[in-house]
Design a protein around this motif. Structure first.
Motif, PDB file in Angstrom:
ATOM      1  N   TYR A   1      64.474  26.865  63.387  1.00 21.97           N
ATOM      2  CA  TYR A   1      63.587  27.349  62.311  1.00 21.97           C
ATOM      3  C   TYR A   1      63.024  26.228  61.446  1.00 21.97           C
ATOM      4  O   TYR A   1      62.138  26.452  60.633  1.00 21.97           O
ATOM      5  CB  TYR A   1      64.339  28.350  61.415  1.00 21.97           C
ATOM      6  N   TYR A   2      63.594  25.032  61.609  1.00 25.09           N
ATOM      7  CA  TYR A   2      63.197  23.915  60.749  1.00 25.09           C
ATOM      8  C   TYR A   2      62.094  23.128  61.457  1.00 25.09           C
ATOM      9  O   TYR A   2      62.321  22.098  62.066  1.00 25.09           O
ATOM     10  CB  TYR A   2      64.432  23.052  60.504  1.00 25.09           C
ATOM     11  N   LYS A   3      60.888  23.679  61.342  1.00 24.97           N
ATOM     12  CA  LYS A   3      59.737  23.087  62.037  1.00 24.97           C
ATOM     13  C   LYS A   3      59.198  21.892  61.243  1.00 24.97           C
ATOM     14  O   LYS A   3      59.537  21.716  60.071  1.00 24.97           O
ATOM     15  CB  LYS A   3      58.625  24.135  62.177  1.00 24.97           C
TER      16      LYS A   3
ATOM     17  N   LYS B   1      71.771  23.930  62.392  1.00 21.66           N
ATOM     18  CA  LYS B   1      72.016  25.344  62.117  1.00 21.66           C
ATOM     19  C   LYS B   1      73.515  25.585  62.232  1.00 21.66           C
ATOM     20  O   LYS B   1      74.085  25.543  63.319  1.00 21.66           O
ATOM     21  CB  LYS B   1      71.237  26.197  63.135  1.00 21.66           C
TER      22      LYS B   1
ATOM     23  N   CYS C   1      69.406  26.578  56.900  1.00 18.70           N
ATOM     24  CA  CYS C   1      69.290  25.284  57.575  1.00 18.70           C
ATOM     25  C   CYS C   1      70.084  24.239  56.789  1.00 18.70           C
ATOM     26  O   CYS C   1      69.999  24.200  55.563  1.00 18.70           O
ATOM     27  CB  CYS C   1      67.814  24.877  57.636  1.00 18.70           C
TER      28      CYS C   1
ATOM     29  N   ALA D   1      66.177  32.173  57.007  1.00 22.56           N
ATOM     30  CA  ALA D   1      67.034  31.464  57.959  1.00 22.56           C
ATOM     31  C   ALA D   1      67.650  30.280  57.222  1.00 22.56           C
ATOM     32  O   ALA D   1      66.958  29.565  56.505  1.00 22.56           O
ATOM     33  CB  ALA D   1      66.199  30.971  59.132  1.00 22.56           C
TER      34      ALA D   1
ATOM     35  N   PRO E   1      66.686  35.335  61.234  1.00 22.69           N
ATOM     36  CA  PRO E   1      66.930  35.346  59.801  1.00 22.69           C
ATOM     37  C   PRO E   1      67.665  36.612  59.360  1.00 22.69           C
ATOM     38  O   PRO E   1      67.419  37.679  59.903  1.00 22.69           O
ATOM     39  CB  PRO E   1      65.535  35.292  59.208  1.00 22.69           C
TER      40      PRO E   1
END
Ligand code: AMP
Ligand code: GLY
Length: 423
Positions: free
Chosen positions: A236-238, A211, A193, A191, A422
């Protein structure tokens, strides 16, 4: 303070909008600006490449601070030119901007400082690049070294398409001097970012992850564009990934640039691929992204001028930057045909009918009498922030439906989690 912003797109509109909220700002100029920007700033008819004219203007009207968020002038040394003239400007020097201006420099930089990125080779002849491709795994990615208006990255599925791309670069010289060297690199899955970060040369403070949606059509189909929409935060950016990025990518980058004698002051943009084996850098940009900046600045609660001055004073470590804990969805309305050929001059309808919660930033508009008309491939961005992505997204599309112009084209899946799985 009197501030001059250099540029004419939606990113510059968003910057002027954030500056207009600052208690410290008395007047905003934008060179050359656009019709949307003219609502909140005074446009100045000087091209971004005419540094001497920009400097003369800045001296004439006693500009206190200039902000340049554009790659071309930064890579060409606008910051050095302003600094030599004794003027305050926010952005990296020419040497620091090379992190975007030369992909060969940036890849070698990452290798030297052990910053995770795709495996690669750098070549300056067709034969050498082809020899590498002959033994590499496909798909692979061919990138021209220099700036190429977002068109210098070619994903190749097989040796024939790699040969075609390399012939375009080395034989037809389609990219001019930007294509004198190429990178051929491993294709990364995951994915994507975008992380933009304020830097003062030693301290780096990342903004929330964004995103971008680069492909022209829904479900990531079609050609790459400058960006058809953005959501923040990037789902997705934890937190654990952000922490890993800080340790393995952001800090080593700022430290490496300092060790290379290219101290970076400005906004550094990390194009990341979140792969199964961890986050990797796809590319660096030496400036805030567009449309990412349009999505981020409405969430910034701290005064933008305070943050910029902390960077310029090398005082970022004493700065607390506060963000709204909201999600934002930003949908780009583009001209039919974009990113290929398109027509301009189409009257734009319905901008006053969008929801009260919506913001509109102009990317490519001009005035025809008292009407706004289209003047670029990317025309307008409609943005809504709300407590979660679902609400922001639904509300943004409600407002998008109010706006129209002939052949208007936009993606219907910005922020649709199903559609941004992704690659
Ligand atoms: P860039 O102009 O370098 O941002 O690249 C444009 C787009 O190409 C990126 O946003 C990615 O979607 C894609 N890309 C670039 N490098 C790679 C890579 N090594 N693997 C997969 N996709 C890539
Ligand atoms: N949105 C990607 C860029 O500004 O390069």
């Amino acid at each position: 303070m009197k501030i001059l912003v250099v540029g004419s797109g939606g990113r510059e509109h968003a910057i002027c909008w954030a500056l207009a909220k600052s208690k410290r700002v008395t007047k905003i100029y934008c060179a050359p600006g656009n019709a949307g920007i003219a609502q909140i700033a005074q446009n100045v008819d000087i091209a971004v490449s005419h540094f001497d004219e920009l400097i003369a203007f800045a001296k004439n009207v006693a500009i206190d601070l200039t902000i340049c968020p554009m790659d071309d002038p930064l890579v060409a040394g606008i910051v050095d030119a302003f600094m030599s003239a004794g003027l305050l400007i926010f952005g990296p020097t020419k040497a620091a901007a090379e992190i975007e201006g030369s992909k060969v420099y940036s890849k070698d930089f990452m290798r030297r400082y052990n910053i995770p990125t795709a495996e690669y080779g750098a070549f300056d002849t067709f034969n050498a690049a082809m020899a590498y491709c002959a033994t590499a795994k496909f798909p692979l990615v061919v990138k021209v070294d220099g700036l190429a208006a977002g068109k210098g990255v070619i994903i190749c599925q097989n040796i024939e398409s790699a040969e075609h791309a390399l012939k375009d670069i080395f034989e037809s010289k389609k990219f001019g001097v930007s294509g004198e060297q190429v990178i051929v690199e491993e294709y990364l899955d995951g994915a994507e970012c975008s992380v933009l970060a304020f830097c003062d040369g030693k301290t780096i403070i990342p903004m929330p992850g964004a995103k971008d949606h680069k492909a022209a059509y829904d479900h990531d189909m079609g050609p790459n564009t400058g960006g058809m929409g953005v959501v923040v935060p990037n789902p997705y950016y934890k937190e654990d990934i952000a922490k890993e990025c800080m340790e393995r990518i952001f800090l080593p980058t700022v430290e490496g640039l300092r060790k290379d004698g290219r101290e970076f002051v400005g906004v550094l943009f990390f194009g990341l691929m979140l792969t199964e084996s961890g986050p990797k850098v796809l590319e660096y940009n030496c400036r805030p992204g567009d449309p990412e900046t349009q999505a981020l600045l409405p969430l910034l609660e701290t005064d933008l001028v305070d943050v910029i001055m902390a960077c310029l004073d090398r005082n970022l470590d004493n700065m607390e930057i506060v963000w709204k804990n909201n999600a934002i969805c930003c949908v780009m309305l583009a001209s039919g045909g974009y990113p290929g050929d398109y027509e301009t001059g189409m009257p734009i309808w319905g901008m006053n009918d969008v929801g009260k919660d919506a913001l509109i930033f102009h990317s490519g508009t001009k005035k025809d009498g008292d009407k706004f008309v289209t003047a670029g491939g990317r025309v307008l961005c409609v943005l809504v922030s709300a407590e979660n992505l679902e609400t922001a997204r639904a509300s943004a599309y409600d407002s998008v439906r109010k706006v129209s112009f002939q052949d208007m084209h936009f993606r219907k899946d910005i922020g649709d989690l199903g559609a941004i799985i992704p690659n």
